[in-house]
Structure formats: C-alpha cells, structure tokens
Scaffold this active site. Structure first.
Site, PDB file in Angstrom:
ATOM      1  N   CYS A 134       0.078   0.088  -1.194  1.00 11.68           N
ATOM      2  CA  CYS A 134       0.827   0.952  -0.265  1.00 11.68           C
ATOM      3  C   CYS A 134       2.299   0.983  -0.652  1.00 11.68           C
ATOM      4  O   CYS A 134       3.046   0.039  -0.355  1.00 11.68           O
ATOM      5  CB  CYS A 134       0.648   0.456   1.169  1.00 11.68           C
ATOM      6  SG  CYS A 134       1.605   1.405   2.356  1.00 11.68           S
ATOM      7  N   CYS A 137       4.688   0.995   2.382  1.00 12.78           N
ATOM      8  CA  CYS A 137       4.839  -0.310   3.057  1.00 12.78           C
ATOM      9  C   CYS A 137       5.668  -1.279   2.212  1.00 12.78           C
ATOM     10  O   CYS A 137       6.472  -2.033   2.749  1.00 12.78           O
ATOM     11  CB  CYS A 137       3.482  -0.962   3.315  1.00 12.78           C
ATOM     12  SG  CYS A 137       2.166   0.132   3.787  1.00 12.78           S
ATOM     13  N   ASP A 138       5.435  -1.293   0.908  1.00 13.87           N
ATOM     14  CA  ASP A 138       5.969  -2.387   0.085  1.00 13.87           C
ATOM     15  C   ASP A 138       7.003  -1.970  -0.963  1.00 13.87           C
ATOM     16  O   ASP A 138       7.556  -2.831  -1.645  1.00 13.87           O
ATOM     17  CB  ASP A 138       4.803  -3.101  -0.626  1.00 13.87           C
ATOM     18  CG  ASP A 138       3.837  -3.714   0.377  1.00 13.87           C
ATOM     19  OD1 ASP A 138       4.296  -4.107   1.462  1.00 13.87           O
ATOM     20  OD2 ASP A 138       2.633  -3.776   0.092  1.00 13.87           O
TER      21      ASP A 138
END
Ligand code: NAP
Length: 321
Positions: A134, A137-138
């Site tokens: 992701c 997200c990261d």
C-alpha cells in the site's frame, strides 16, 4: 422467524456499498457485513482520476465515505463481523461470522480481491518491515529513501508515480521488456525523472534481519543474478509489489462455481449457480475491474436480489428486522 434480512451483502467496497444503496433504497432490509476496514482496495488509493462525475481530486477514502453515507441514509445496516463460513443449501441463507450468525433471504458476495504476492523468499517475513502493498499507507516512511516497485500493470506504474512524492528514486522492476499499464499512465511514468526501469527482471529474494537490507534480482534473458544492497547511509529501502490481485473466494470453494483462478462465475445479472446468491465486483469473473464496474455490478445485483425475493416472498410475508 426472527432476524431474517431480505439481503445480506458480504463486503463493503464500492461493489458492496453500491448494492447496499440500491437495495436499501428499494426498501429491502439490508445488512452489509464488513471484515476489518470499510472500502476495500480503493481506500489504499490516493487518486481516483477516472470515476465519472466525481468531485475534484477525489481520493479512494473520500469516494467510499460518500458511498457509506448514501447507503446508511437509505437504511442499510453495517456490521463489522468477518465471515467464516456460509450455508447456502436452504431457502434461507446462513452466514456464520466471528461474532454472530446471520440469516438472509438473499446474499450478495462482494468480498473483492487481495494483493497477490510475488512468491519470492523473504517477502512474507519482511512484510511491514520494508515490504508493503500500500503506497498510500506506507509511502511516507520512505521519504528520501530508494524504493523498488515490482510489476508492470496499471497499479505498479501508478503507484510508482505516487511514490516519487516521497522517495528520492523509484525503480520499477518488470519481468518483461514492455509494460502492461495503459499508455497514458506509461507516458507519465516515462516523463518522471525520479523513475527508472529494470526490464526482464524478476525478484528472487528479499533479504534483511529486521528490515529490508537487500534484494536479489534475476535477469530473465541472461540468467544473471545480482544483489542490490541498501546504501550504507540509508540502511534500508522500500519494496512495493503490485503484481495483480487474487479473489477472496476461498470460503466459497466447493460451494459456488468458481473459475480456475478462483473468481466466482456469474451471468450478466450477477447470478451465481445458487438461487438467491449473487456475486458483484472484483470477486467475479469479468474483464474490467474498476470502481465504476464494481459499482455497476452492485446496482445490478441488488435489483436482481429484489426481483428474486419479490418472486419468492410476497411483501406482507416478510419480517421487518
Ligand atoms: P495486472 O494488470 O494483472 O498486472 C500485474 C502486473 O504484475 C503485470 O505487469 C504482470 O506481468 C506482473 N506480475 C504478475 N505476477 C508477477 C510475479 N509473480 N512476479 C513479477 N511480476 C508479476 O494487475 P494490476 O496492475 O494490479 O491491475 C489490476 C486491474 O485493475 C487491471 O484490470 C487494471 O487495469 C485495473 N487498474 C486500473 C487502474 C486505473 O485505471 N487507473 C489503476 C489500477 C488498477 P506481465 O505484464 O508480464 O503479465
């Protein structure tokens, strides 16, 4: 009979939420079952440029938030309760979840797909320690670091472009010498000075003790093996595999007809081989897996579910839950 819903929807991505909007608007008592987070894969996407009619610069989460609001306003009920098994043998369908068991006159399966793993050594062990599926997200963790994106489809190339917001360099590692991604996406990537390409290359291993430290590549044409080690001053780098998706259909194996890849087979009315059970969105066999096709499937499935239960149960016989 108590607590029998007209429709149970399994999954709360765009397909399930769209089904929830149409079904609850049609006055079916509708339960949407979610696993852990609402929204499915789209909530991991920062930019959704091709969903028609959306407000300016929509993100995956913003589209999902509006769908949830619509479904709830029409009366759909949402519960977080992961599905463990189903019994579709009777007229009333049973869905057994972690916390409770639910009964429905019809069911729409909308559980979508999950990222496919590369399948190389070290991938599982280092997930969350430098390997991520992701970018939204990261990506931020890799500000000013190097990043490798694995794959050559729309997801890989789009996410590679997104990761250039953070990383100082992004290398797209693809197993062929030509990308699969749409030409418009390719063009953007080729113009981006932070993106490099490693062609005809597969990942053999990702190495590291507590964090990714090196990655081993194989050139498919020459057979040459090379190991890329993190720069000393960095100590690590990111690895983002985007090599496609696989359907979340394991609990339906031997219950519903699936194709050889595990996708649920439906007709164009979203009907599976079991009466009263429909499948919509990325989990079903189809050509184009997009938010718009998921939402369209959801609408069709809900209308078909409504027709199905109207035929079987005159409205006055139905219990309102
Ligand atoms: P995809 O189109 O299936 O592409 C997967 C890519 O990963 C391919 O390039 C494939 O290589 C490669 N690959 C597969 N297994 C591999 C392995 N084990 N090791 C190394 N590489 C491997 O998947 P996707 O990009 O996730 O897209 C899925 C669907 O969503 C598609 O229909 C796509 O159009 C859609 N999508 C659309 C958008 C958009 O329209 N903006 C954005 C994202 C996704 P080969 O090319 O050699 O097969």
């Amino acid at each position: 009979m108590e607590n029998i819903y007209d429709l149970i929807i399994i999954g709360a991505g765009p397909a399930g939420l769209s089904a929830g909007i149409y079904a609850s608007r049609a006055k079916l008592s509708t339960l949407i079952l979610e696993k852990d987070k609402t929204g499915g894969q789209i909530v991991t996407t920062d930019e959704v440029a091709n969903y028609p009619g959306s407000v300016e610069n929509p993100t995956g989460p913003s589209i999902v938030a509006r769908m949830v609001k619509q479904a709830e306003e029409f009366g759909a009920l949402r519960k977080k309760d992961p599905v463990l098994e189903v019994d579709f043998t009777g007229k009333i369908k049973i869905v057994r979840c972690k916390k409770n068991e639910y009964q429905g006159r019809s069911v729409i399966i909308a559980s979508g797909a999950k990222p496919r793993r590369i399948g190389c050594q070290g991938e599982v062990e280092l997930t969350g320690k430098g390997v991520s599926y992701c970018a939204t997200c990261d990506g931020d963790f890799f500000t000013d670091f190097e990043v490798f994106v694995i794959g050559g489809g729309d997801s890989a190339v789009e996410e590679a472009i997104y990761l250039t917001k953070y990383a100082r360099k992004v290398t797209v590692v693809h197993r062929r010498d030509e990308l699969r991604a749409a030409k418009s996406i390719q063009e953007k990537a080729f113009k981006n000075k932070k993106i490099e390409f490693l062609w005809d290359t597969t990942v053999e291993e990702i190495k590291g003790k507590d964090i990714v430290e090196s990655i081993v590549f194989k050139n498919k044409k020459t057979g040459e093996i090379t190991e890329y080690k993190a720069q000393e001053e960095d100590g690590t780098f990111g690895v983002f595999p985007f090599v496609g998706y696989e359907p979340m259909s394991h609990i339906y194996k031997d219950i519903i007809q699936l194709d050889e890849k595990g996708y649920i087979i439906t007709d164009e009315k979203m009907r599976t081989n079991i009466d009263g059970v429909f499948a919509v969105g990325d989990i079903r066999v189809k050509d184009l897996r997009q938010v718009i096709t998921a939402a369209a499937d959801g609408a069709i499935g809900a209308v078909q579910a409504e027709k199905y239960i109207d035929n079987l149960y005159p409205i006055l016989e139905r219990e309102v839950v």
